[in-house]
Write an enzyme that holds these catalytic residues in place. Structure first.
Site, PDB file in Angstrom:
ATOM      1  N   HIS A 186      39.486   9.292  36.794  1.00 55.77           N
ATOM      2  CA  HIS A 186      38.720  10.224  35.969  1.00 55.77           C
ATOM      3  C   HIS A 186      38.338   9.670  34.607  1.00 55.77           C
ATOM      4  O   HIS A 186      37.618  10.311  33.863  1.00 55.77           O
ATOM      5  CB  HIS A 186      39.491  11.535  35.779  1.00 55.77           C
ATOM      6  CG  HIS A 186      40.680  11.380  34.884  1.00 55.77           C
ATOM      7  ND1 HIS A 186      41.868  10.864  35.309  1.00 55.77           N
ATOM      8  CD2 HIS A 186      40.857  11.663  33.577  1.00 55.77           C
ATOM      9  CE1 HIS A 186      42.727  10.839  34.314  1.00 55.77           C
ATOM     10  NE2 HIS A 186      42.138  11.311  33.246  1.00 55.77           N
TER      11      HIS A 186
HETATM   12  C1  UD1 Z   1      41.031  15.250  29.937  1.00 53.99           C
HETATM   13  C2  UD1 Z   1      41.724  14.413  28.866  1.00 53.99           C
HETATM   14  C3  UD1 Z   1      42.381  13.207  29.525  1.00 53.99           C
HETATM   15  C4  UD1 Z   1      43.267  13.594  30.673  1.00 53.99           C
HETATM   16  C5  UD1 Z   1      42.434  14.420  31.652  1.00 53.99           C
HETATM   17  C6  UD1 Z   1      43.202  14.846  32.873  1.00 53.99           C
HETATM   18  C7  UD1 Z   1      40.702  14.354  26.628  1.00 53.99           C
HETATM   19  C8  UD1 Z   1      39.934  13.529  25.703  1.00 53.99           C
HETATM   20  N1  UD1 Z   1      40.784  13.908  27.890  1.00 53.99           N
HETATM   21  O1  UD1 Z   1      39.974  14.477  30.456  1.00 53.99           O
HETATM   22  O2  UD1 Z   1      43.156  12.540  28.554  1.00 53.99           O
HETATM   23  O3  UD1 Z   1      43.767  12.450  31.298  1.00 53.99           O
HETATM   24  O4  UD1 Z   1      41.960  15.568  30.956  1.00 53.99           O
HETATM   25  O5  UD1 Z   1      42.345  15.466  33.769  1.00 53.99           O
HETATM   26  O6  UD1 Z   1      41.230  15.368  26.244  1.00 53.99           O
HETATM   27  N2  UD1 Z   1      35.788  19.970  34.205  1.00 53.99           N
HETATM   28  C9  UD1 Z   1      35.691  20.949  35.156  1.00 53.99           C
HETATM   29  N3  UD1 Z   1      36.711  21.842  35.274  1.00 53.99           N
HETATM   30  C10 UD1 Z   1      37.811  21.810  34.490  1.00 53.99           C
HETATM   31  C11 UD1 Z   1      37.896  20.805  33.502  1.00 53.99           C
HETATM   32  C12 UD1 Z   1      36.889  19.889  33.374  1.00 53.99           C
HETATM   33  O7  UD1 Z   1      34.733  21.004  35.891  1.00 53.99           O
HETATM   34  O8  UD1 Z   1      38.715  22.654  34.655  1.00 53.99           O
HETATM   35  C13 UD1 Z   1      34.711  18.972  34.087  1.00 53.99           C
HETATM   36  C14 UD1 Z   1      33.662  19.394  33.082  1.00 53.99           C
HETATM   37  O9  UD1 Z   1      32.434  18.959  33.541  1.00 53.99           O
HETATM   38  C15 UD1 Z   1      34.044  18.611  31.844  1.00 53.99           C
HETATM   39  C16 UD1 Z   1      34.604  17.340  32.447  1.00 53.99           C
HETATM   40  O10 UD1 Z   1      35.248  17.748  33.655  1.00 53.99           O
HETATM   41  O11 UD1 Z   1      32.979  18.381  30.986  1.00 53.99           O
HETATM   42  C17 UD1 Z   1      35.581  16.642  31.565  1.00 53.99           C
HETATM   43  O12 UD1 Z   1      36.618  17.530  31.159  1.00 53.99           O
HETATM   44  P1  UD1 Z   1      37.407  17.238  29.788  1.00 53.99           P
HETATM   45  O13 UD1 Z   1      38.521  18.198  29.601  1.00 53.99           O
HETATM   46  O14 UD1 Z   1      36.438  17.088  28.652  1.00 53.99           O
HETATM   47  O15 UD1 Z   1      38.004  15.786  30.010  1.00 53.99           O
HETATM   48  P2  UD1 Z   1      38.783  15.159  31.255  1.00 53.99           P
HETATM   49  O16 UD1 Z   1      37.951  14.062  31.783  1.00 53.99           O
HETATM   50  O17 UD1 Z   1      39.293  16.178  32.200  1.00 53.99           O
END
Ligand code: UD1
Length: 365
Positions: free
Chosen positions: A206
């Site tokens: 991810h």
């Molecule tokens: C976040 C953390 C990362 C951790 C990871 C575990 C930061 C900078 N990053 O990254 O350190 O290892 O979580 O998963 O805080 N999305 C969904 N549903 C959700 C959550 C996210 O669809 O419930 C999608 C959205 O499009 C979102 C993208 O995933 O924009 C990224 O989510 P985000 O929380 O910004 O970062 P992660 O890549 O999950």
């Protein structure tokens, strides 16, 4: 009665707050409130973990959702500041290194509230990772820095943190693993997916550097497809990874590959059940590097650097460049499974009780 906020925002935070929540609810001198920022909100990224880990509905839900780094951090800060102004807690505990960790620390410290950081001191040395910025800033302003391993203490001391703020408590994730071991062992995910025990690999990806870059994701997918010819692969895909596989036209080829099972994200017990019986893990996660070290399962980490070097020096982890994945995986498969394991000190399932002892010193009455 002291009020303690336990802050969690994203998937890897939930297994870090759970053991502490369960330990603190037994303490008569404190009231522990779970603050969920809403950074992760999908049922499989959040609710499934609350259910597996025996966590109640959060006391406070900030509901911020996704956004750019600044948007997400700002939204958590704004929402959490209101909560703290309305009813200031006696202590805020943040965990890990996600945007929510940093945002709640900033909001609380600007209100002069004491903050403890659990999993403090980890450093990859790679400031292009958003988590590295979150770690550095959080540790520089938090009052109590609870580290999982000696490298954490050393990093903090080198950055000029006074020794009195640092306390090595061990690895809290191992508490969750041991707490749920009977249920993990009773769960038979491999059998359910018709996989042979110790005869498959689990893949998770991810990190933006791997999955937001079309060239990098293509390289990884090509290697996975080749490997899947020899060893079945199970790949529970993070929402961001699935979206990018689709965007880059890689999803259908991967989903239809006969040796590869592309799944939705799994809950904690289902996922750990797969890990317990895997021959090999391919990942870019932080926590999985630790869990595999503890379990003695070979782990190939698709990253240039790790903030958890003890998993390489003492554990089963290897950092692998994208173009070396296939070769390295094949080399691991020629070695006998079940290599001798060496568990880092204080990764023993008793970290929550050491934190409770630390809290009794912070709040002696
Ligand atoms: C976040 C953390 C990362 C951790 C990871 C575990 C930061 C900078 N990053 O990254 O350190 O290892 O979580 O998963 O805080 N999305 C969904 N549903 C959700 C959550 C996210 O669809 O419930 C999608 C959205 O499009 C979102 C993208 O995933 O924009 C990224 O989510 P985000 O929380 O910004 O970062 P992660 O890549 O999950």
């Amino acid at each position: 009665m002291k009020t303690i906020h336990l802050v969690a925002g994203a998937r890897p935070n939930f297994m870090k707050i759970a053991p502490l929540y369960h330990a603190l609810t037994k303490e008569p001198w404190c009231r522990c409130m779970i603050v969920h920022t809403g950074q992760h909100y999908d049922a499989q990224m959040s609710d499934a973990f609350f259910a597996d880990l025996g966590l109640p509905t959060p006391d406070i839900d900030l509901n911020v959702g996704s956004g750019t780094h600044a948007e997400q951090t700002a939204a958590v800060m704004t929402a959490y500041e209101k909560v703290c102004m309305a009813a200031p807690p006696d202590l805020v505990i943040v965990v890990g290194d996600v945007n929510s960790t940093l945002a709640c620390t900033l909001a609380a410290k600007k209100l002069c509230l004491p903050v403890a950081h659990l999993e403090a001191g980890l450093r990859s040395g790679d400031r292009t990772m958003p988590e590295e910025i979150n770690r550095i800033v959080t540790d520089s302003i938090a009052d109590y820095l609870w580290t999982p391993s000696p490298d954490g203490d050393e990093n903090l001391l080198r950055e000029g943190v006074g020794a009195s703020r640092i306390r090595r408590v061990g690895n809290i994730m191992i508490d969750s693993l041991e707490m749920l071991r009977p249920r993990i062992e009773a769960r038979r995910m491999a059998d359910e997916l018709k996989l042979v025990r110790s005869g498959y690999a689990v893949v998770t990806l991810h990190r933006p550097v791997n999955v937001d870059s079309e060239a990098n994701l293509k390289t990884i997918v090509a290697s996975l497809k080749n490997l899947a010819g020899d060893l079945p692969l199970v790949f529970p895909a993070h929402p961001r990874t699935r979206a990018n596989l689709r965007k880059f036209g890689l999803l259908d080829g991967l989903a239809s590959h006969s040796g590869l099972r592309l799944l939705e994200p799994l809950g904690y017990i289902d996922f750990m059940s797969l890990v317990f019986n895997a021959r090999l893990i391919v990942t870019d996660s932080g926590g999985i590097q630790e869990e595999t070290t503890y379990l003695g399962i070979p782990c190939l980490t698709l990253r240039e650097a790790t903030e958890r070097p003890i998993t390489v020096t003492q554990g089963t982890n290897r950092l692998v460049k994208l173009d070396a994945l296939e070769k390295t995986a094949r080399a691991v498969l020629t070695q006998p499974a079940g290599a001798a394991r060496s568990r880092p000190d204080l990764w023993d399932g008793k970290t929550a009780s050491r934190i409770v002892a630390a809290l009794r010193e912070i709040f002696p009455n």
